[in-house]
Design a protein around this motif. Sequence first.
Motif, PDB file in Angstrom:
ATOM      1  N   PRO A 112      -0.705 -16.677 103.093  1.00  0.00           N
ATOM      2  CA  PRO A 112       0.174 -16.375 104.217  1.00  0.00           C
ATOM      3  C   PRO A 112       0.155 -14.885 104.542  1.00  0.00           C
ATOM      4  O   PRO A 112       0.364 -14.051 103.658  1.00  0.00           O
ATOM      5  CB  PRO A 112       1.558 -16.805 103.720  1.00  0.00           C
ATOM      6  N   SER A 113      -0.185 -14.561 105.757  1.00  0.00           N
ATOM      7  CA  SER A 113      -0.217 -13.146 106.147  1.00  0.00           C
ATOM      8  C   SER A 113      -0.100 -13.075 107.662  1.00  0.00           C
ATOM      9  O   SER A 113      -0.278 -14.070 108.355  1.00  0.00           O
ATOM     10  CB  SER A 113      -1.525 -12.492 105.698  1.00  0.00           C
ATOM     11  N   ASN A 114       0.198 -11.920 108.154  1.00  0.00           N
ATOM     12  CA  ASN A 114       0.180 -11.761 109.596  1.00  0.00           C
ATOM     13  C   ASN A 114      -1.039 -10.934 109.977  1.00  0.00           C
ATOM     14  O   ASN A 114      -1.729 -10.387 109.107  1.00  0.00           O
ATOM     15  CB  ASN A 114       1.477 -11.132 110.096  1.00  0.00           C
ATOM     16  N   ARG A 115      -1.275 -10.798 111.257  1.00  0.00           N
ATOM     17  CA  ARG A 115      -2.527 -10.184 111.715  1.00  0.00           C
ATOM     18  C   ARG A 115      -2.601  -8.697 111.346  1.00  0.00           C
ATOM     19  O   ARG A 115      -3.648  -8.192 110.938  1.00  0.00           O
ATOM     20  CB  ARG A 115      -2.634 -10.381 113.230  1.00  0.00           C
ATOM     21  N   SER A 116      -1.500  -7.996 111.483  1.00  0.00           N
ATOM     22  CA  SER A 116      -1.562  -6.568 111.150  1.00  0.00           C
ATOM     23  C   SER A 116      -1.805  -6.380 109.651  1.00  0.00           C
ATOM     24  O   SER A 116      -2.477  -5.444 109.225  1.00  0.00           O
ATOM     25  CB  SER A 116      -0.282  -5.856 111.588  1.00  0.00           C
ATOM     26  N   GLN A 117      -1.274  -7.316 108.854  1.00  0.00           N
ATOM     27  CA  GLN A 117      -1.524  -7.264 107.410  1.00  0.00           C
ATOM     28  C   GLN A 117      -3.011  -7.512 107.110  1.00  0.00           C
ATOM     29  O   GLN A 117      -3.599  -6.866 106.241  1.00  0.00           O
ATOM     30  CB  GLN A 117      -0.678  -8.344 106.758  1.00  0.00           C
ATOM     31  N   ASP A 118      -3.590  -8.456 107.833  1.00  0.00           N
ATOM     32  CA  ASP A 118      -5.023  -8.720 107.653  1.00  0.00           C
ATOM     33  C   ASP A 118      -5.843  -7.455 107.925  1.00  0.00           C
ATOM     34  O   ASP A 118      -6.794  -7.148 107.204  1.00  0.00           O
ATOM     35  CB  ASP A 118      -5.486  -9.821 108.618  1.00  0.00           C
TER      36      ASP A 118
END
Lengths: 438, 544
Positions: free
Chosen positions: B520-526
Amino acid sequence: MTRFQHLLGPEGCGTSSHFSRRTLLQAGAGLAWLTPLSQVLAATSQEKSSKGRPKSVIVLWMQGGPSQLETWDPHPGKMIGGDTKAIDTSLKGLKIADTMPLTAEIMHEMALLRCVTSKEGDHERATYNMQTGYRPDPTLIHPSIGAILCHELSAKGVEIPRHVSIFPSEFSARGGFLGNKYDAFKMYDPTGPLPDLPKRVPEDRFDARLGDLDILEASFARGRRLDLEKKKTLHRETVDRATTMMTSDQIDAFNIDGVPQEVKQQFGDTPFGRGCLCATQLIETGVRCVQVTLNGWDTHANNHEFQSAKAGNLDAALSATIKYLKERDRLDDTIVLCGGEFGRTPKINPAAGRDHWPHGFSVALAGGGIRKGVVLGETDPEGQKITAETKNAVRVEDIHATIHDALGINIDKDFQTPIGRPMAICQGTAIPELVADA
Amino acid sequence: MWLKNIAFIVLATVVLASLANWLLSPPKVEAVDDPVIVVADDFQAAKLAVDAQFQEVWQARELQPAPQADDLTIARRISLGLTGSIPSLEEIRLIENRPDEDRLAWWVNHLLEDRRYGDYMAERLSRAYVGTENGPFLIFRKRRFVTWLSDQLMENRPYNELTQDLIADSGLWTDHPAVNFITATVDQDGTKEPDVAMLAGRVTRAFLATRIDCVQCHDDNLGGDLKQSDFHELASFFREAQNSFVGIMDKKGKPYDYQYLHAEEETTVPAQAPFNQHLIPESGGTLRNRLASWVTHPENKPFSRAIVNRVWAVMTGRPLVEPVDDIPLKGSFEKGNFPAGLDPLVDDFIAHNFDLKRLIRLIAATEAFGRDSRADHEITAQHEQAWAAFPVTRLRPEQVIGSVNQASSLSTLNADSHVLTKLITYGETNDFLQRYGDAGEDEFSMDGGTIPQRLLMMNGNLVTERTKNNFVRNAATRISQLSPNDETAVETAFLCVLTRRPNPVELEHFTDKLENEEIPSNRSQDFEDIYWALMNCTEFAWNH
């Protein structure tokens, strides 16, 4: 097995064996305040004789130039003596400054050189000289004691840097021509976790990042020199060592949070005292050389006041370090060296300070096979210079030779510098009076 | 009401699209004010002369050279060598908008007119001139010295004149910054005067690339014929320099007495050069003036060899002759048998009035500078040694932090950057350098990295701050939010950090990562993770 573990070679420490030792240890009792790894190693050390264990060094580095007259070599009642009094010590006939009463009680465990002389009166040059045994040479950088020790002795079982500097000064111990990988690992007050060691993201995310890194490393390696990593960059190896360190139990040795307050108090519970306590933990974990710096000895004004304050810090920490090592049966294989880059002038200047004085200052040693209860040389009560020709004068390079000799390092061996120039490990000769079996 | 909502959505979409277009698409090329590239007729001839020497070596050693590297790879080398950081995305777009044939020559010229060139090159050269120590309190002004040097480099002052100032200028360290070369050696604990021996060592190493200081204490016992007197006679040129309330001045007639090894007593040492004595002016000016004339004399070739070797090293990470400050005067070199490239570069440098910018243009144009560091055939250490493949060299700490900062900004960080950005960057740079470990004067060490360096890059504040979710400051966040699709986003991140586009394997891996729902992650984290990996790989930390 961690990534790139294969690059570490046969001396890498497998975590599985590590955990099994840890598990064994947890059955142990009486060492509860020690970190788990230290408990294992401490328990092991209790079972073994100190014979055969690799030796280590703790350098208590007094940055700025401690005054011999306010510490190891007082001359009360003389023009040069200032306000410092002398007190008796546990070594019959020896008096040291009243600024160090706790150390006075253990002087029978130590050796004291009161006639050290050098030709360097500048902080940076003199620090280089004392830390390497060589005077600065524009053609190359010589390795410090810790770097030589790590270069010469096995790294087996140690997952953390074996050369550590606590409160490093701007002139930190270097690997010099032996390579950056022998530079001291720098750290500060050992309370709380080491900076940069904790991962910034959860475990699974960190592992995914390392996976991304693998893809990039594979791309970079393609088409380039086959030996690029091994012979030049060591990049992946270093990443692997860093991640090994991040996941190792041995990093517990870098912090003293679990140590009972009364033990910390014995070391003075000052930043320097905590550094010394940490140094003993690191040594027990297999670190070969720890330098702990106590800064602030450069007292060109108000010498007595400032030196006394610093000596108070040193007194508690030094005496506790030696007592602790002895109690843990570690003193025989750990040399404790206490000194600075030079001493201070016998003459007190108009600002009640003392200036730089490389012509007769003091260095104290203990443990590691150095003969104890020895006091070598004496300074002139009127403050005359000591030169290399003065009776019992000790040159800086001779201190290095003595230490290397006690550590079992062949001082007749030559290193090869990167350009193929033969360079002796040290220039001096071991001081016969300090060699235990002399 | 719904009309208003639709109007707002349309407006917001247009604004965001424009913003994305502005941030990620090629900025307009604004190169009209840049200097016109002036290539003298003999420039090409000089380049060919250098190339011919390298080709001869490759043939003699039967080394198949690596192919020419792509333009962006070479542009990265040029940028690292001249400004200490990688090109920005903005600059990459500018470069790619230039015609193929003048793209790299334009890029070199563009950077030579950028203040970052003066500042960075001054910082690098100053290490050889005054070392990295803090130096004597008050009378040594390192910052002032480096700024002055940067000004000289920006003006492209002939290098011989610049050197003459360093050796022979007089006055206060603030009004005449060149004298800091002298005051850096003042022995504040002892004589309070300039250290003639240290000055002699610095002159020979920095300006002549000879290590005559090896004979400071005794005659050469390693087979050479240099004597202890050679060193001290050179040092004697500085004997009249003294420190006074009006700064550095010369006291005529002041002697230099020295007791040589095995001598019974001190002797008064005359001023003499260790070689090419016929080039010393008979009279005129101070002793230091005469020394400066001798050092910089066009026929005193070690002077030009020294700076050519050093500039080559700054631009590539490795000198033509190693160590950078030790080009032998004797042996095979005596017969003019220098490493490939050195002699024609030196001849061109002297023939063009010690023009540093021309030297830099020429180096950047050579075949050796443009070789790839990889090939379809096997690349070996011998290829790197002979410059048949560009050698992979470690970036200096300043280059690493410069590149981290630049990679985290889509626009160029330079003298025009916001003052707040510059202030923050300055503070972070000092902290990072201290933690990463400054290599000191040992500029071109080939050592690998250290564990603290890796820990600092993997877990330290700087990389975390420059990659975390921050739309205002960080390129990673902007890319994650504004890219039209995953492929463009990954490509933009690669361009920002590694100055290249991803290969198919990398593109697939990272676009898959963006689509992966297991973690689980968001795009900015990716993109924080992608940036982390890009900044922690070998490719980022090494010049190639």
